[in-house]
Design a protein around this motif. Structure first.
Motif, mmCIF file in Angstrom:
data_model
loop_
_atom_site.group_PDB
_atom_site.id
_atom_site.type_symbol
_atom_site.label_atom_id
_atom_site.label_comp_id
_atom_site.label_asym_id
_atom_site.label_seq_id
_atom_site.Cartn_x
_atom_site.Cartn_y
_atom_site.Cartn_z
ATOM 1 N N PRO A 79 0.877 -1.172 -0.018
ATOM 2 C CA PRO A 79 -0.222 -0.056 -0.088
ATOM 3 C C PRO A 79 0.784 1.257 -0.259
ATOM 4 N N ASN A 80 0.347 2.371 -0.858
ATOM 5 C CA ASN A 80 1.212 3.465 -0.831
ATOM 6 C C ASN A 80 2.317 3.686 -1.732
ATOM 7 N N SER A 81 2.906 2.336 -2.097
ATOM 8 C CA SER A 81 4.145 2.460 -2.651
ATOM 9 C C SER A 81 4.062 2.828 -4.373
ATOM 10 N N THR A 82 5.272 3.129 -4.699
ATOM 11 C CA THR A 82 5.375 3.336 -6.249
ATOM 12 C C THR A 82 6.111 2.175 -6.946
ATOM 13 N N ALA A 83 5.644 2.085 -8.292
ATOM 14 C CA ALA A 83 6.629 1.037 -8.906
ATOM 15 C C ALA A 83 7.029 1.703 -10.442
ATOM 16 N N LEU A 84 8.283 1.343 -10.707
ATOM 17 C CA LEU A 84 8.647 1.804 -12.081
ATOM 18 C C LEU A 84 7.879 0.810 -13.085
ATOM 19 N N CYS A 309 -15.963 -6.552 11.554
ATOM 20 C CA CYS A 309 -16.408 -5.566 12.392
ATOM 21 C C CYS A 309 -16.896 -4.361 11.952
ATOM 22 N N GLY A 310 -16.264 -4.149 10.420
ATOM 23 C CA GLY A 310 -16.871 -2.923 9.762
ATOM 24 C C GLY A 310 -15.634 -1.816 10.167
ATOM 25 N N LYS A 311 -14.837 -1.963 10.781
ATOM 26 C CA LYS A 311 -13.936 -0.621 11.091
ATOM 27 C C LYS A 311 -13.248 -0.147 9.746
ATOM 28 N N THR A 312 -13.206 0.971 9.718
ATOM 29 C CA THR A 312 -12.371 1.677 8.476
ATOM 30 C C THR A 312 -10.937 1.363 8.664
ATOM 31 N N LEU A 313 -10.392 0.612 7.771
ATOM 32 C CA LEU A 313 -8.814 0.490 7.880
ATOM 33 C C LEU A 313 -7.961 1.306 6.910
ATOM 34 N N VAL A 314 -8.387 1.297 5.740
ATOM 35 C CA VAL A 314 -7.566 2.087 4.519
ATOM 36 C C VAL A 314 -8.481 3.202 3.815
ATOM 37 N N VAL A 315 -8.156 4.301 3.612
ATOM 38 C CA VAL A 315 -8.828 5.322 2.894
ATOM 39 C C VAL A 315 -8.013 5.647 1.815
ATOM 40 N N ARG A 316 -8.534 5.731 0.824
ATOM 41 C CA ARG A 316 -7.583 6.072 -0.568
ATOM 42 C C ARG A 316 -8.430 7.409 -1.372
ATOM 43 N N GLY A 318 -7.571 9.507 -4.678
ATOM 44 C CA GLY A 318 -6.664 10.115 -5.787
ATOM 45 C C GLY A 318 -5.376 8.949 -6.096
ATOM 46 N N TYR A 319 -5.725 7.644 -5.800
ATOM 47 C CA TYR A 319 -4.948 6.612 -6.032
ATOM 48 C C TYR A 319 -3.645 6.830 -5.192
ATOM 49 N N ARG A 320 -3.850 7.431 -3.600
ATOM 50 C CA ARG A 320 -2.924 7.356 -2.836
ATOM 51 C C ARG A 320 -3.593 7.100 -1.642
ATOM 52 N N VAL A 321 -2.893 6.394 -0.509
ATOM 53 C CA VAL A 321 -3.387 6.322 0.881
ATOM 54 C C VAL A 321 -3.396 7.453 1.883
ATOM 55 N N ARG A 322 -4.428 7.745 2.104
ATOM 56 C CA ARG A 322 -4.709 8.945 2.977
ATOM 57 C C ARG A 322 -4.668 8.690 4.726
ATOM 58 N N PHE A 323 -5.373 7.559 4.678
ATOM 59 C CA PHE A 323 -5.249 6.804 6.116
ATOM 60 C C PHE A 323 -5.297 5.351 6.215
ATOM 61 N N PHE A 324 -4.424 4.918 7.057
ATOM 62 C CA PHE A 324 -4.024 3.522 7.070
ATOM 63 C C PHE A 324 -3.931 2.965 8.682
ATOM 64 N N TYR A 348 3.415 -1.316 4.247
ATOM 65 C CA TYR A 348 2.726 -0.024 4.046
ATOM 66 C C TYR A 348 3.702 1.073 3.926
ATOM 67 N N ILE A 349 3.567 2.010 2.750
ATOM 68 C CA ILE A 349 4.658 2.997 2.713
ATOM 69 C C ILE A 349 4.177 4.225 3.140
ATOM 70 N N PRO A 350 4.731 4.911 4.115
ATOM 71 C CA PRO A 350 4.072 6.399 4.433
ATOM 72 C C PRO A 350 4.293 7.243 3.273
ATOM 73 N N SER A 351 3.361 8.309 3.573
ATOM 74 C CA SER A 351 3.299 9.190 2.110
ATOM 75 C C SER A 351 4.660 9.752 1.793
ATOM 76 N N LYS A 352 4.595 9.967 0.455
ATOM 77 C CA LYS A 352 5.767 10.573 -0.049
ATOM 78 C C LYS A 352 5.284 11.619 -1.439
ATOM 79 N N LYS A 353 6.007 12.561 -1.592
ATOM 80 C CA LYS A 353 5.743 13.268 -2.572
ATOM 81 C C LYS A 353 6.273 12.648 -3.861
ATOM 82 N N ILE A 354 5.027 12.469 -4.871
ATOM 83 C CA ILE A 354 5.372 11.843 -6.167
ATOM 84 C C ILE A 354 4.530 12.570 -7.363
ATOM 85 N N SER A 355 4.893 12.452 -8.434
ATOM 86 C CA SER A 355 4.253 13.098 -9.476
ATOM 87 C C SER A 355 3.487 11.866 -10.396
ATOM 88 N N LEU A 356 2.280 12.060 -10.697
ATOM 89 C CA LEU A 356 1.435 10.783 -11.461
ATOM 90 C C LEU A 356 2.230 10.805 -12.980
#
Length: 357
Positions: A79-84, A309-316, A318-324, A348-356
């Motif tokens: 989650p939240n990684s980038t791939a070449l 249990c229905g707990k929110t685990l991951v919020v995405r 714009g193709y990025r993870v905003r909550f994990f 899980y990769i914490p947020s990093k600045k990327i260009s789509l």
């Protein structure tokens, strides 16, 4: 196109067979093209030269760029990684609604520079990517031998290996990819046996056979169903897809129900949102634990909740993870509220600045 055998890559001998009269049968994808001498298969990237199969598309790439893994889509893989991400030219399906038809329907260019596996891996490392991804057109059919070398080297350099594919490979070919470290598979569902408007020569059950083989071999699979209006969107078709998913893959393999937009030769209207919701709800009722609706830009339908249990685990967004908020113990993930096992592969990769782009 002038060919010099010395500059081409020979295919593995167990991935083609000689038929006599100079003909060979390619055994990389399930099309199993019978190819005459000096002719190419349907994918246009493999050629018969004097009874030997050669990969003429080795290293011939149409795109190379870093992209979020969620855009593939992979929602449960690194989650939240980038791939070449890289691709070739051509395909083995030629879907008339292809969203990447400018690449998939193109032949190899008359002149080109070839990439080496070393160059691609170096670019990924310099970019700070966590992995490699073959995507856009059908990479397994057009870049197969190149993929083996790229992913093998990438694995040795600490990069994950993933593919976006129609999944129409032979088991022999899949095994070779698994053996070099490809463990992330986003597999497109094109239709069902009763579909009559397109791809009528395709055995759609093969992708479930293959997806099961990958899972049984330790790989991670996510299925992607592009719902094409008046084509593969009727009840008998989507119910077959749901039934195959449960039968072969189990309840915890994610299913992405994606919106189609008119492209290439197909001019049917974009998939109605209520149709996507109808299919997604039926999949959930049937027991598939992770069902998403994509290509509509609504994060509500791209959010992961605990199936128990229905707990929110991951919020995405714009193709990025905003909550994990998922607990990790070694290679396993679980819900922090009820302890239910969550099907996620990789860190899980914490947020990093990327260009789509």
């Amino acid at each position: 196109m002038e060919l010099d055998k010395k500059s081409l890559r020979k295919a593995f001998e167990d991935l083609y067979e000689k038929l006599g009269d100079g003909k060979i049968r390619c055994l990389i994808c399930e099309r199993k093209c019978v190819i005459d001498n000096m002719k190419r298969g349907l994918c246009r990237n493999y050629i018969n030269i004097d009874g030997v199969l050669y990969h003429i598309g080795y290293g011939v790439l149409s795109a190379v760029e870093s992209r979020p893994i969620e855009i593939k889509p992979f929602f449960h893989y690194w989650p939240n990684s980038t791939a070449l991400t890289f691709s070739g030219y051509g395909c083995n399906f030629y879907c008339p609604w292809c969203q990447n038809y400018l690449l998939s329907f193109s032949d190899l260019p008359k002149s080109y520079d070839k990439f080496s596996p070393e160059e691609l891996v170096k670019i990924a490392i310099l970019n700070g990517d966590e992995g490699l991804n073959a995507s856009f057109n059908e990479p397994t059919a057009t870049l197969f031998d190149f993929l083996l070398d790229v992913f093998d080297l990438g694995r040795r350099k600490g990069l994950y290996g993933s593919i976006v594919t129609n999944g129409y490979l032979t088991i022999k070919a899949i095994k070779k990819l698994v053996d070099v470290g490809v463990d992330g598979w986003s597999i497109d569902i094109k239709g069902c046996p009763k579909m009559r408007k397109a791809l009528v020569s395709v055995d759609h059950s093969i992708i479930y056979r293959n997806a099961k083989y990958i899972i049984d071999s330790g790989g991670h699979v996510e299925m992607v169903y592009l719902v094409v209006t008046n084509t593969n969107d009727f009840e008998e078709c989507y119910q077959w897809i749901i039934d195959q998913h449960i039968k072969y893959l189990g309840h915890d393999v994610p299913l992405h129900v994606n919106r189609y937009y008119p492209a290439n030769y197909w001019k049917e209207l974009s998939t109605p949102i209520n149709k996507l919701i109808e299919i997604a709800e039926e999949a959930k009722k049937s027991g598939i634990e992770y069902v998403y609706i994509g290509n509509i830009g609504d994060s509500t339908y791209e959010t992961t909740k605990c199936p128990k249990c229905g707990k929110t685990l991951v919020v995405r967004i714009g193709y990025r993870v905003r909550f994990f908020d998922v607990d990790r113990e070694g290679d396993n993930y679980k819900c922090p509220k009820c302890g239910y096992k969550i099907n996620i592969r990789g860190r899980y990769i914490p947020s990093k600045k990327i260009s789509l782009f």
